[in-house]
Structures are given as C-alpha cells and as structure tokens.
Design an enzyme around this catalytic site. Structure first.
Site, PDB file in Angstrom:
ATOM      1  N   ASP A   3      80.493  18.978 -24.090  1.00 53.08           N
ATOM      2  CA  ASP A   3      79.766  19.692 -23.038  1.00 53.08           C
ATOM      3  C   ASP A   3      78.551  20.236 -23.668  1.00 53.08           C
ATOM      4  O   ASP A   3      78.652  21.124 -24.366  1.00 53.08           O
ATOM      5  CB  ASP A   3      80.907  20.595 -22.834  1.00 53.08           C
ATOM      6  CG  ASP A   3      80.306  21.777 -21.349  1.00 53.08           C
ATOM      7  OD1 ASP A   3      79.026  21.393 -21.147  1.00 53.08           O
ATOM      8  OD2 ASP A   3      81.009  22.142 -20.754  1.00 53.08           O
ATOM      9  N   HIS A  42      84.998  25.869 -20.344  1.00 54.61           N
ATOM     10  CA  HIS A  42      84.446  26.047 -19.050  1.00 54.61           C
ATOM     11  C   HIS A  42      85.370  25.260 -18.244  1.00 54.61           C
ATOM     12  O   HIS A  42      85.643  24.032 -18.378  1.00 54.61           O
ATOM     13  CB  HIS A  42      82.795  25.534 -18.939  1.00 54.61           C
ATOM     14  CG  HIS A  42      82.333  25.851 -17.524  1.00 54.61           C
ATOM     15  ND1 HIS A  42      82.465  25.215 -16.458  1.00 54.61           N
ATOM     16  CD2 HIS A  42      81.352  26.777 -17.183  1.00 54.61           C
ATOM     17  CE1 HIS A  42      81.664  25.641 -15.445  1.00 54.61           C
ATOM     18  NE2 HIS A  42      80.904  26.551 -16.041  1.00 54.61           N
ATOM     19  N   LYS A  76      69.701  24.172 -16.173  1.00 54.55           N
ATOM     20  CA  LYS A  76      69.902  25.322 -17.250  1.00 54.55           C
ATOM     21  C   LYS A  76      68.742  25.232 -18.448  1.00 54.55           C
ATOM     22  O   LYS A  76      68.644  25.902 -19.288  1.00 54.55           O
ATOM     23  CB  LYS A  76      70.963  25.198 -17.884  1.00 54.55           C
ATOM     24  CG  LYS A  76      72.344  25.715 -16.922  1.00 54.55           C
ATOM     25  CD  LYS A  76      73.514  25.631 -17.955  1.00 54.55           C
ATOM     26  CE  LYS A  76      74.899  25.639 -16.967  1.00 54.55           C
ATOM     27  NZ  LYS A  76      75.118  26.917 -16.357  1.00 54.55           N
ATOM     28  N   GLN A 104      75.023  24.451 -22.652  1.00 57.09           N
ATOM     29  CA  GLN A 104      74.558  25.462 -23.260  1.00 57.09           C
ATOM     30  C   GLN A 104      73.654  25.063 -24.710  1.00 57.09           C
ATOM     31  O   GLN A 104      73.180  25.901 -25.261  1.00 57.09           O
ATOM     32  CB  GLN A 104      75.536  26.505 -23.556  1.00 57.09           C
ATOM     33  CG  GLN A 104      76.178  27.096 -22.336  1.00 57.09           C
ATOM     34  CD  GLN A 104      75.311  28.021 -21.541  1.00 57.09           C
ATOM     35  OE1 GLN A 104      74.141  28.160 -21.835  1.00 57.09           O
ATOM     36  NE2 GLN A 104      75.844  27.917 -20.016  1.00 57.09           N
ATOM     37  N   CYS A 137      83.737  30.958 -14.977  1.00 60.13           N
ATOM     38  CA  CYS A 137      84.346  29.672 -14.903  1.00 60.13           C
ATOM     39  C   CYS A 137      85.027  29.402 -16.420  1.00 60.13           C
ATOM     40  O   CYS A 137      85.107  28.330 -16.845  1.00 60.13           O
ATOM     41  CB  CYS A 137      83.274  28.510 -14.751  1.00 60.13           C
ATOM     42  SG  CYS A 137      82.396  28.702 -13.132  1.00 60.13           S
TER      43      CYS A 137
END
Ligand SMILES: Cc1ncc(COP(=O)(O)O)c(C=O)c1O
Ligand SMILES: Cc1ncc(COP(=O)(O)O)c(C=O)c1O
Lengths: 421, 145, 421, 145
Positions: A210, A133, A236, A213, A376
C-alpha cells in the site's frame, strides 16, 4: 481574529496552488487525506477537455488518436515515476479500488476463473499488520471469508509500530500473501520493505504494497523494491480525485483474472465466453478516467520538476518541526516513532482529556485544517487505547509558519476545554 | 486533409487490398497464428512453414483495407525469403510503423514502404501491424520445430 | 479543404461547449461514446477545486463540511433527475463499474457473504439479450461461472432487434436476474421496459437496467419504471469521466453486500470483521470522485435548464435527419429500427464493400468524428453478419448541418474506395 | 471565528460534558440501543424503560464533548417525561439540528436549545444527534413490548 499572519517565511510553492493562493489565511495540514492541486494540473485537464477530448482507444479518428496518446502518455510518465513499465500500470478508481482488484482477482482465481498458482485454498494464510488502513485490511478479510483462508497479522507495540520480527512471528509456511503499508497514514512509520520482501520470498508469498503515503513523498523504484503489487491514489500526490493506480509485476498482472469486466478489456466475446486482453487493458473495463489520467500525468511532471530528492529533504525538515511542535505541548501524546526517529511528515496525537473532534474543531476555528477520527485504522487506534486521534500532515506547499500556527493552537486546546485543571 | 487521406490510402494500398496476394485457406498448415484487433474485431490467421531455407506463407482473414493490403504486400515481399530476411523485414516494418511517418522508409520493404503513410495515424498502426505480428508468431513456431 | 461551412443554421447550444466553440470546423457525431462538457461543468469543477476542496466525510473542519455538502448536493440532484432517493444513488467509476457492483455483490451473496435471498444457486438462470453491450454481458457470464448459474438470452432478429416475446421465450421459472439495455448503443432500439419489468415480477427476478444511452437523453423515472437496479455514466451526459452511477431500490441496495471494500464504508472494524454502513456509503470505498460528482451535478443542472422534454423533441428530429441521410446513400445498410420507427438519435450502418475502419477514416478526413468498430457489442455484430459498423450519434449540441455534412461525406465513401464498381 | 467557536462550545455544553447527567451502566436494562459515529468511532448505548407512563433512561459511551453533552442534556430533559413528550422532544431536536442554526430554538427543549449553535457545523450534527437517535430506537423497543 486568529493569530497566524498570512505572510509566510518559507513559501516555496504555495503560489502554484490556486486554493492556497486565493485563501492566504488557510493553513492546510491535511495532505495525507488529500492534497491540493497545482494550477498546472488543473490547466492540463482543462486544456485536454477543451481541445482533445474524445473516446479513447475506440475509433479511427484523429481526435481519438490524440486522446489516446494523451492518456497513454500519462501512463508512461507514471510508470517512469515509480520505476515500472507502462504495461504494469493499471488505472483504478482510487488506491482502495486498486487493492480490491488484486483481492477480487485472487478470489476469482480461487473459484477456478484464473490460474491455479494464484488460487487460495482453505487454511492458506494472508498476512497483514495491525496498523493497516481499512483499505488494506477489509479486502483481505473478505478474500479470506470467500476462500477459507486465514487472516494473520503482525502486532504493533505501544507506539503503534510493527517490526519485521513481529511480521515473521505471524507468518507461517502457509502464508500466501503479505500486504502492508509502505508508510503508515497514522503513525508515519516507514516499513522495512526490503526485509518484508525477503521474508515473503522465503515463504513463496506474493507481496502487496500500500504505497498511498509513499508514492507522493518518496522517490519510488517499485521494480527495485521487488514487490509484486502496489497501489496508490492520484489525489494524494497533487492529482485529481477519481483515479488511482495499481502496479503489478508484468507476469503476475497478466496472470491475475479481471474481476470487474466490460468493454475494452477483451479480444473476442461470444454470448457464452469472453477472452481478455493482456494487462493493463484487461483490468480497465469501461470508459476510463481519461482527463484525470492527464491530470495525474501533469502532477507527476510537477513533482519531478520540484525534485523528489529536494522534496524528501524538505519533508524531513517539516517532520522535525511537527514533532517539535507536539513535544512542546504538555498532555499531548505523540503516536508512532519517537521524535528523532525516521517518520513521514505527519504527526497523529492524542490530547489528554479532549476528544479529537473537539481538538479538530478548535484548530479549525484558528483556520487550521487537520484530520480527526480513526483515519480508517480502527484496529490500530483500539490497540493504542483510543478511538480517535488528531493528525497534522504536511506536503511541499507547507511552510514553517503553518506548523508554528499549529503548535500555538495546539497549546491552547486543553486550557480552552478545561482539561487537566 | 484530403492530401492526408490520399497519403494514407495510396494507390498501391488500395490495389493490394483488392489483389489480396497470398490469401488462402490455412487448413492443413502445421504452424498458424491467429491475431485479433480488439477495437474492430478484425481477425487474421497466418500460416508459415520453412522449407529448404525458404519461408512459405498464407493468410486468411477479414479486415479493413489497411490490414488486408498489409497482408498482401507482406506476402508478395516475403514469399520465398529466408527466415533471416523475413525477421529483418518484420523488424524493419515495426520500426517504420513506430516512426510516426518520419524519416526514410527502409528500402528492403519494397512495396510495403508505402505503409509509412499509415504510421502518422496512430489508431491505424495496429491494422497495418496485424499480419506481421501474426507472421512473426507463426514463423517462431515453424522455426522451433 | 472539406466542404462543410463552419456556419451552422440551428446552433442552439454549441457555443456553450468550449471544445466545439473553439473548433468550429469539427463535426462531433460520437456522443453515444462520450459527450462534450459545457463550460458550466468545467467551471463548477474548477471552482470547487480552487475554493472548497477538502476530504469529504472525514474530519470536523468547515472546509470538510463545505466539500461534503457539495458532494452530497450533487447526489441529491442526480437522484431527483432520475426519479430516485439520494440514498439510492451510489457513485461508481463508470457505468461498467456500477453493473459490476451488482454482479459481484450477488456473487458474494452466493458465497455466503450476503443474504440468502440474493444468492444464486447452480441451475438458476440469468437472462440478458443478444444486443447487450459487453458491460452488461461479461459481468453476468462471470457471475454464472462463479455460481453455476446459466446465462440465457433473448435472440435478436435480422435488424438486431429483440422483442418481449423473444425475452419471454428465453425465460424460465428459474430466471433470477433480467439485465437489459434501455436503449441499444448500436441500433438505437428502445426497450419495452414496462413489459420486461412485468415479466421479471412474474418470474420473481431482479431487473437490472443499463441506462447508459437513456439517462442522457430521456426524462427518467426509475422508481416509476419499477426496475431494481440501473447504471449510467456521467461522461455520456455532459459530465466528467471518472464517475458513474448505480441506482438501486433502497431495500435491495441495503441487502447487497459490497464486493469492493475499504475506508468510509464501515461502522466498526476489528482485525477479523467489518460491519458495513447502509447504502450508499457501504459501496463507496475509499476517496470518492469528489470533484467529478460536483461536475456531474452541474451537468444535470445544464440538462434540466435545457429541458428534457425539449431535448427529446429535438432528438426525434435529429434521429429523423440521420435515418434520412443514410437512406439517401446506395449500398449502405441501416442497422436497427426501420426509418420512421422509434429510435434514439443515432444510426449504425454497414457500408457495402468498405470496412468500417476505412469509412471512419474517410469521414475523419472530412472533419467528422464518428465511431467505428463493434461498439463493445460483438455478439450483436456477429449475428448481423458483420464484425464492425460505423455509428453516428447526435446530442443537444448537434446541428442539422452536422448531419448534412455526414450525409454528403457518406455518399463519397464507396466511390473513393472503388466499392461496387 | 472565535465568536463562532464560543457559540458552539457554550458554557452550558462544556458544563454538561463534564457533568454527564444520566451516565451509567446499561447492564440489566431490557431495552438498549447502540449507535456508532463512523467517522470517529464514537459509541453510545442508551437504555430505556417505560414505567407507569414515564420514561426512565441511562446512557453509556465515549465521545466528543458535543455528543457527551448532548446525552447529558437529553437525560436531564427527559427523565420522567411521558413517552409522547420524549418523542416530541426527539423530533424537535432533530428539526433544530437540520435548521443550520437559523430560526428560534423550540422552548420545549430546555437547556438542550443551546445545541442550535451546533447546527451550523454540518460535520458535528451527527455528534449531537447520536444519543437522541439511540434513545429513539431504545424507546421504540420499550413501547413495542
Ligand atoms: C449501452 C451501454 N452500456 C454500457 C456502456 C459502458 O459505459 P462506460 O464505458 O461509461 O462504463 C456503454 C458505453 O460505452 C453503453 O453504450
Ligand atoms: C495508507 C493508506 N492506504 C489506503 C488509503 C486509501 O486511499 P483512497 O481513499 O485514495 O483509496 C489511504 C488514504 O486514505 C491511506 O492513507
């Protein structure tokens, strides 16, 4: 009118979400972009604002004490949720901000404003993947530009997947930082975290995960995974916008200089110099997203009471339904892992002959919210030979009817636009 | 609420805040530690030596009545204590300050037990802890040499 | 029980604020730290989250369109409120973050990542005042440390006040940046903005206005004032935490490189390079505080419907009551402008023989919330010979009874602690 | 809602998206301008020259049906137009796209008037505008020389 009935067969939690409850006709398959908030999160924030709101950490009053306890209590819950200590949890504006705190801190260390062991020198290398991303790519490009370090990357294959071998091939003895997504927001690919951590340790490099998710969907044990830093966003994972989280191993977090400075981060300030508090306070400059932290704490409570194991089981099911839905439609290419392989509960597709914007518009006309664009991740899309894709992503409030409606509508897209005639 | 206030500012505390037992210059002391309370800028420096199995200590600083009284009560309690007793008292004080004012204060704290009333005021716990944290660090230095 | 009756004589708006309405016994005199939120702000945020929430600027769906319009609509209202164009308004985490965006952007420009005209060179000077909040001091200290620039400052007098002459005396032909607070959060002193802007223009320096204590209280015309940048926070002007505002003159804002990078800020990204969008998007990396922007929009609506002129008149009155209250108590020293001189509706005091923490605790026991400490202005307090002070600050929901209660309680402080006996 | 969808994707638009009037290589054109739609990465380059008081133009790019059809309809409308007429059309198109689909579409836009249906979809306005914005910039270059 559009076909999907508003009655759902496996509605477990939809009623807990005011937006979904008030709009039974809406099919929300865009949770990887941002999730809906349950009533308990909205209520927690509201109760705080209407009863206990006062400046946090500043002053002697009982109200300040109550505010501060609510705020620090949220930190404790988030820490426990991801397998960390409270002082390893830093509030940020969002995950992007959290990743920038690391990159800008290392930049400051490289300019001599922090410890030598965190400094990058000309020719040092930062390793990422081609699937990142932009939030986990551009900050490292800029750090490289500031310090003379070089950006390297693991290449992806024709499905958009990178492997530990590809990562190793792009590494070198000068690799100082390895930054990668736990779960890809485009392909749903799940990274081999243990292998990456082992490689980074071998190289003496810092790992930055990261977790945008993964934190919402998996039971995380950051200390157990052994990564040095991790970032994720509340919005999220059923929480409010306006707050993200940086995790850092206590030792490293205390070594990292704060690039953003201001009130509440210091012990002593003179006109010429400031001394910083230990982490996490050294990074939390200015008035913090206080009610948002309380909201995030309530989101974590909601997820824990649902059960992260139960969620995982459910999402494996939803991921299967999504890949089945895509496989059933001719002229639709699934990006990422092949059907049957492990993936997060999302699918991104390229519809032959129809631009993603048009796909999204068509689905929208059927009441189905998906995300279209490059998500992104321009370099990944470019590598896959497309500029944009259509992504459907599920969460705990998604139902099999939602996905059936998506499948049906997806089947109508190419005929509507006369593609492949 | 006034009851609460008097529970916090007990006579013993206001009295210690005035008496400032153990206050003095830390100049020349081999082992000193400086602590700051970041919300108000209050500072305290504690000096410690261990001589013939006994702790000697001194403190210097400015602060609110709670932190000043705490330093004073600490000095009164620990003058001449053994290092082991000092550590035990520091631990006991910390535990009491985390109690939110519940339970019985430990007897070994003597006068300093009145600070249990402070433990109910989360924003003031730091004030009361300040001298004890500084002593702990100074003592660790003294013992390491 | 404590004396103040819970009936108030000049309650204009208290009923609009759920926390104040639900707790009639509470006397909230800490609005300079953070303000309470009216029901309309809470409701606006909630309605948005429960009806229109979707990712902003990302996707093609109607929900995204509605979300984006609500978000951009808030920007337009905030812009109009402070006399700016919408594309001159950047969302930040808080005012501190907004100031850091400027300092870190200039830092990047100095490293060659932005235009030369924004770069600082060794020996260039940054000018501030001795009265600044840490948020408008430490970022400049760090910028100086990164670039080799020197930090200079206007000294304050024994009341904590600086003058344009003091600022001029500290300036030089090498002054490149002048950063100062519009209204001091400790003394309530109102800066001579026009004179500072004139001086800065003479020197060819950029002006950065810390508008944290002015945006909530004064009718601002930033374009008219002629400052180059300005920063303020929503949570001090009836809005939510988690969102602040950076204003920048369009030309300068578009020249400033974004130090925090990520999604939604770019046009084209390759693995080696990113091209940035024009302002404001170039600075808004990652998912923005969307519902908080909507809340801030509602806060601006509330302030406008109250009337900023009416607010000003009211606050002059409240400031008078506050200084009178202080003057009536022996052994209490008022910091800042003398009674009668212009000041914001706040007073900070030093109580002879009683530490501020103890003063605050005593007032708290009377149900009065004030702020005690250094208020993130250590150098100013040091200059005034104290480490901490007690601050009472009023806003539109404050009543004369609140201030009468404060006056009465302040009178009891020294007797209670036996000071001056 | 299907009504809405057919209002957006009118036959004329789907048809233009296929026909791609005026599409070609911009290589060798003296005045070109490149525009990107940041949400989807769509790109268009428009080349323009003014020859003997008439506009010649070409476009190259990839994009959704709305932006492609918009480029095609624009090319059909403005081939051979005078620069003044081209500017008038660009302005009229922009005004229409800001109309949210209300009012009458201006007659001078010819086929391109069907894009008024797009104006009701805020997220798609950028798609329809993309070629017109690129032409405006390319034309400005051509006129400046
Ligand atoms: C004058 C001034 N500047 C800056 C700030 C920092 O604002 P924030 O904490 O919202 O970033 C404040 C408030 O604390 C202030 O009063
Ligand atoms: C993998 C990944 N990384 C980073 C981000 C950025 O998160 P945020 O926009 O909340 O900062 C996202 C979400 O957009 C994401 O999916």
């Amino acid at each position: 009118m559009h076909p999907p009935s508003t009655e759902r067969t496996d509605t477990v939690t939809r009623a807990d979400f005011p937006l979904l409850a008030a709009h039974p006709e809406r099919i929300y398959l865009d949770s990887a972009a941002t999730s809906q908030r349950p009533a308990s999160v909205i209520a927690a924030e509201r109760a705080f604002v209407e009863n206990d709101y006062a400046a946090v950490h500043r002053g002697a009053s009982e109200a300040v004490g109550r505010s501060t306890e609510a705020f620090e209590g949220a930190r404790e819950r988030v820490a426990r949720f991801v397998g960390a200590q409270p002082n390893e949890i830093v509030w940020a504006e969002n995950a992007t901000d959290a990743l920038n705190i690391v990159a800008l801190g290392i930049s400051d260390a490289s300019l001599g404003l922090g410890p030598r062991e965190l400094a990058l020198k000309e020719g040092d290398e930062i390793l990422v993947t081609e699937a990142e991303h932009h939030a986990n790519l551009i900050p490292w490009q800029r750090l490289a530009a500031r310090t003379g370090a070089l950006l390297r990357w693991a290449e992806v294959d024709d499905d958009g997947i990178w492997t530990i071998d590809a990562l190793r091939a792009a590494s070198s003895p000068r690799t100082r930082i390895v930054a990668f997504a736990h779960v890809s927001n485009v392909t749903g690919y799940i990274a081999p975290v243990a292998d990456v951590v082992a490689l980074a340790r071998e190289l003496g490099a810092i790992t930055v995960l990261d977790a945008c998710q993964s934190a919402p969907h998996l039971s995380l044990d950051l200390a157990g995974l052994g990564v040095d830093f991790a970032a994720f966003s509340a919005h999220k994972m059923l929480g409010p916008t306006g707050i993200g989280v940086l995790y850092g191993r206590s030792e490293l977090l205390n070594a990292l200089p704060p690039a953003r400075t201001g009130g509440s981060t210091i012990t002593t300030v003179t006109m010429t110099e400031a001394r910083f508090l230990p982490a996490p306070q050294r990074f939390e400059a200015g008035t913090q997203p206080v009610s948002q932290a309380v909201g995030l704490g309530a989101a974590v409570d909601y997820l824990e009471s649902f059960g992260m194991q139960r969620l995982h089981t459910r999402e494996v099911e939803l991921a299967g339904l999504l890949t089945d839905a895509v496989a059933a439609v001719p002229g639709v290419r699934l990006l990422g892992p092949r059907p049957g392989a492990a993936r997060a509960s999302l699918v991104s597709v390229d519809v032959d002959g129809v631009h993603a914007h048009d796909v999204g518009q068509f689905l929208d006309s059927r009441g189905i919210a998906v995300r279209v664009g490059h998500h992104c991740a321009q370099p990944l899309h470019r590598r896959l030979g497309i500029t944009a894709s259509t992504r459907a992503s599920a969460y705990l409030y998604s139902t099999s009817d939602d996905i059936a409606a998506f499948a049906a509508a997806l089947g109508e897209v190419r005929p509507f636009f006369g593609a492949g005639r | 609420m006034s009851g609460g206030l008097e529970g916090l500012y007990q006579e013993v505390i206001l009295d210690h805040a005035k008496r400032r037992v153990g206050a003095g210059s830390v100049e020349g002391w081999a082992h000193t530690h400086h602590e700051v309370n970041p919300t108000c800028g209050d500072e305290i420096t504690v000096g410690a030596v261990v001589d013939d199995g006994h702790v000697e200590l001194v403190w210097d600083g400015r602060g609110c009545s709670i932190s000043t009284a705490s330093a004073s009560a600490m000095s009164e309690l620990l003058a001449d204590a053994s290092p082991a007793d000092a550590h035990e008292a520091i631990d006991a004080f910390r535990t009491m300050m985390r109690s939110r004012g519940e339970g019985e204060p430990p007897e070994l704290l003597g006068d300093a037990e009145v600070f249990q009333g402070v433990a109910r005021y989360v924003m003031r716990v730091k004030c009361a802890m300040l001298p004890w944290v500084a002593l702990e660090a100074a003592l660790a230095q003294a013992e390491a040499t």
